[in-house]
Design a protein around this motif. Structure first.
Motif, PDB file in Angstrom:
ATOM      1  N   ARG A  52       7.998  -1.733  -8.187  1.00 52.78           N
ATOM      2  CA  ARG A  52       7.373   0.010  -8.894  1.00 52.78           C
ATOM      3  C   ARG A  52       7.751   0.057 -10.003  1.00 52.78           C
ATOM      4  O   ARG A  52       8.719  -0.285 -10.340  1.00 52.78           O
ATOM      5  N   TYR A  53       6.946   1.356 -10.506  1.00 51.07           N
ATOM      6  CA  TYR A  53       7.845   2.261 -11.185  1.00 51.07           C
ATOM      7  C   TYR A  53       6.294   3.538 -11.001  1.00 51.07           C
ATOM      8  O   TYR A  53       5.119   4.039 -10.081  1.00 51.07           O
ATOM      9  N   THR A  54       7.612   4.352 -11.074  1.00 51.23           N
ATOM     10  CA  THR A  54       7.249   5.636 -11.027  1.00 51.23           C
ATOM     11  C   THR A  54       7.727   6.674 -12.134  1.00 51.23           C
ATOM     12  O   THR A  54       8.972   6.863 -12.470  1.00 51.23           O
ATOM     13  N   THR A  55       7.210   8.211 -12.483  1.00 48.26           N
ATOM     14  CA  THR A  55       5.879   8.694 -12.118  1.00 48.26           C
ATOM     15  C   THR A  55       5.252   8.063 -13.752  1.00 48.26           C
ATOM     16  O   THR A  55       5.690   8.836 -14.794  1.00 48.26           O
ATOM     17  N   SER A  56       3.783   7.636 -13.260  1.00 45.80           N
ATOM     18  CA  SER A  56       3.190   7.779 -14.857  1.00 45.80           C
ATOM     19  C   SER A  56       2.474   9.264 -15.232  1.00 45.80           C
ATOM     20  O   SER A  56       1.729   9.807 -14.234  1.00 45.80           O
ATOM     21  N   HIS A  57       2.592   8.564 -16.329  1.00 42.15           N
ATOM     22  CA  HIS A  57       1.062  10.370 -17.038  1.00 42.15           C
ATOM     23  C   HIS A  57       0.113   8.618 -17.777  1.00 42.15           C
ATOM     24  O   HIS A  57       0.459   8.249 -18.014  1.00 42.15           O
ATOM     25  N   PRO A  58      -0.959   9.333 -17.258  1.00 39.96           N
ATOM     26  CA  PRO A  58      -2.085   9.424 -18.218  1.00 39.96           C
ATOM     27  C   PRO A  58      -2.405   8.655 -19.296  1.00 39.96           C
ATOM     28  O   PRO A  58      -3.115   8.057 -19.803  1.00 39.96           O
ATOM     29  N   ARG A  59      -2.103   9.675 -20.256  1.00 38.92           N
ATOM     30  CA  ARG A  59      -2.298   9.519 -21.369  1.00 38.92           C
ATOM     31  C   ARG A  59      -1.612   8.056 -21.642  1.00 38.92           C
ATOM     32  O   ARG A  59      -1.910   7.641 -23.324  1.00 38.92           O
ATOM     33  N   LYS A 113       4.809  -9.783  -9.023  1.00 36.62           N
ATOM     34  CA  LYS A 113       5.693  -8.433  -8.126  1.00 36.62           C
ATOM     35  C   LYS A 113       4.864  -7.224  -8.234  1.00 36.62           C
ATOM     36  O   LYS A 113       5.761  -6.331  -7.637  1.00 36.62           O
ATOM     37  N   VAL A 114       4.774  -6.380 -10.036  1.00 37.83           N
ATOM     38  CA  VAL A 114       4.660  -5.121 -10.197  1.00 37.83           C
ATOM     39  C   VAL A 114       3.266  -5.124  -9.067  1.00 37.83           C
ATOM     40  O   VAL A 114       2.716  -5.601  -8.737  1.00 37.83           O
ATOM     41  N   THR A 115       3.290  -4.498  -8.097  1.00 36.70           N
ATOM     42  CA  THR A 115       2.627  -3.740  -6.819  1.00 36.70           C
ATOM     43  C   THR A 115       1.465  -3.458  -7.235  1.00 36.70           C
ATOM     44  O   THR A 115       1.731  -2.293  -8.384  1.00 36.70           O
ATOM     45  N   ARG A 116       0.605  -3.377  -6.737  1.00 37.52           N
ATOM     46  CA  ARG A 116      -0.650  -2.559  -7.471  1.00 37.52           C
ATOM     47  C   ARG A 116      -1.015  -1.376  -6.424  1.00 37.52           C
ATOM     48  O   ARG A 116      -2.006  -0.972  -5.704  1.00 37.52           O
ATOM     49  N   HIS A 117       0.319  -0.815  -7.081  1.00 41.80           N
ATOM     50  CA  HIS A 117      -0.628   0.594  -6.464  1.00 41.80           C
ATOM     51  C   HIS A 117      -0.158   1.670  -7.812  1.00 41.80           C
ATOM     52  O   HIS A 117       0.681   1.305  -8.833  1.00 41.80           O
ATOM     53  N   VAL A 118      -1.450   2.004  -7.710  1.00 41.62           N
ATOM     54  CA  VAL A 118      -1.726   2.660  -9.288  1.00 41.62           C
ATOM     55  C   VAL A 118      -1.587   4.608  -9.132  1.00 41.62           C
ATOM     56  O   VAL A 118      -2.089   5.214  -8.873  1.00 41.62           O
TER      57      VAL A 118
END
Ligand code: 5AD
Ligand code: SF4
Length: 440
Positions: free
Chosen positions: A213-220, A235-240
């Motif tokens: 997982r990765y957090t936190t993203s910026h839309p830009r 493996k990368v979870t499908r949570h956006v």
């Protein structure tokens, strides 16, 4: 901090009363968290009066604010040490200084130095681990204190991150979250520049990692390349999670979010097209200075258009040094209006969340069992890779904690799902049996 303390011979204790050292690690993002932290520091005075050998430190983002230091000096002279986010690697030296000086030591660096590698770390045992990959934020959203407390963006080199994740995987950590205040601007400051998509492709190859997982993203900074990597990944979870903050272009502009409503909606369409089963979540602020009813309606409309699985909603809170805090005085949204908007927003989102969860009933999902439910010890609480909470009836004869198990979803509520275990755990037991660290 826990890793450094362990090397100095400290070990965790269950409560403050038996502690030789208490560190209050603070968050500065919103005023409510700050009030809570200062209230807690105040409460500890009584304990310090009874036990003068106990040392009390205040750390984290609040220490980076001059206002906090002034407040502590004036009202909390029982605090022994104040240090910030850029010098926590110096904790042993700072504690020595407290012993020597016998008065409040304040050591807060205004700017960050180089990224410090190979600090000792102490992780909670189990299968979940967090790995910092980029520190700081260069975005300067006008409401946000993070660029002031965390400094400019500094990325770690890919080999150092891979080495850490490989070591974690060998120890049995299977659910890895890479972290950054602005995680998807990772790598632009390295030579040669790399990006989050490159890093995820590399981490995907680490044996033993099941969820990434990765957090936190910026839309830009959420590039098409990143969307494609997530879509193809096992493996990368499908949570956006893509914080939108507001659905109104005029507010987005004054927030300095650097995207328009149309660009954001286009991004979400591209995410949905590439990753049809993605779970979408967001953050929203209501009551930003000057937010009109029409601006707010546009946020409501955006929620109806995107149909998020969940949204974290916040009332705007003015923060020291930020531009919007100056406008708040001129153009505030009255408190009752802020609260009313928050309630309307939550009502709408809760309805959509429930509908999204209802669609999962009947499906079989892999669930990581995280522990016993806080409310009912006969129930296990776990999460899907998309971060949905799943409650399971507990079989007292088996221990499923920290195991990944197939679960049939049988029930949908607004904030959680109910399910039944329908097969054996798919994962080995972690070598790091979980011991709960005391957190207050
Ligand atoms: N007031 C209210 N909410 C804020 N956030 C950040 N700064 C503020 C503020 N001053 C929210 C944003 C961000 C989340 C972590 O906290 O929505 O995405
Ligand atoms: Fe704050 Fe996030 Fe904006 Fe950075 S991108 S300033 S952390 S809200």
């Amino acid at each position: 901090m826990a890793g450094q303390l362990r090397e100095m011979g400290y070990s965790p204790v269950p409560d403050e009363k038996s502690a030789d050292l208490v560190i209050v690690n603070t968050c500065a993002v919103r005023g409510s968290a700050e009030q809570h932290a200062l209230g807690y520091v105040g409460q500890l005075k009584q304990l310090k009066d009874q036990k003068s050998s106990m040392k009390l430190a205040v750390a984290g983002c609040m220490s980076q604010e001059p206002g906090t230091i002034a407040w502590l000096k004036k009202y909390a002279s029982h605090v022994d040490l104040v240090f910030g986010t850029h010098n926590l690697h110096e904790l042993p030296k700072l504690l020595d200084e407290v012993e020597e000086r016998g008065e409040m030591v304040v050591d807060v660096w205004k700017t960050a130095g180089e990224v410090v590698e190979h600090l000792p770390s102490q992780r909670a045992d189990g299968v979940q681990a967090y790995v910092n990959i980029i520190y700081g934020c260069d975005k300067f959203c006008t409401y946000c204190i993070v660029p002031f407390t965390r400094g400019k963006e500094r990325s770690r080199e890919i080999p150092a991150i891979v080495e850490e994740v490989e070591a974690l995987a060998r120890e049995g950590y299977q659910d890895i979250t890479v972290l950054g205040q602005n995680v998807n601007s990772y790598g632009h400051d390295l030579t040669p520049p790399v990006d989050l998509a490159d890093l995820l492709v590399r981490l995907e190859k680490v044996d033993g990692v099941r969820w990434l997982r990765y957090t936190t993203s910026h839309p830009r900074d959420f590039s098409q390349k990143l969307i494609d990597v997530i879509a193809q990944s096992h493996k990368v979870t499908r949570h956006v999670h893509l914080p939108v903050q507001s659905g109104s272009n005029s507010i987005l502009k004054r927030m300095n979010r650097k995207y328009t409503r149309e660009q954001y909606l286009d991004l979400m369409e591209r995410v949905k097209a590439a990753i049809p089963d993605a779970v979408l979540t967001t953050d929203i602020i209501v009551g930003f200075p000057g937010e009109t009813e029409d601006d707010f309606e546009q946020t409501m409309d955006l929620i109806k258009t995107v149909r998020y699985d969940a949204a974290f909603t916040f009332i705007y809170s003015p923060r020291e040094k930020t531009p919007a805090a100056r406008w708040e005085g001129r153009d505030p949204v009255p408190n009752p209006v802020k609260k009313d908007r928050l309630n309307r927003l939550m009502d709408l989102q809760y309805r959509i969340s429930l509908e999204a969860n209802q669609r999962l009933v009947g499906r079989t999902e892999l669930v990581l069992v995280e522990g016993l439910s806080k409310k009912n010890p006969n129930v296990w609480a776990g999460r899907t890779h998309t971060n949905k909470v799943v409650l399971l009836e507990r079989d007292p004869d088996v221990d499923l904690i920290d195991r990944f198990v197939p679960v049939k979803i049988t029930q949908a509520k607004t904030f959680y799902l109910g399910g039944e275990v329908v097969g054996a755990p798919v994962s080995e037991r972690s070598r790091r049996r979980r011991v709960e660290l005391p957190l207050v």
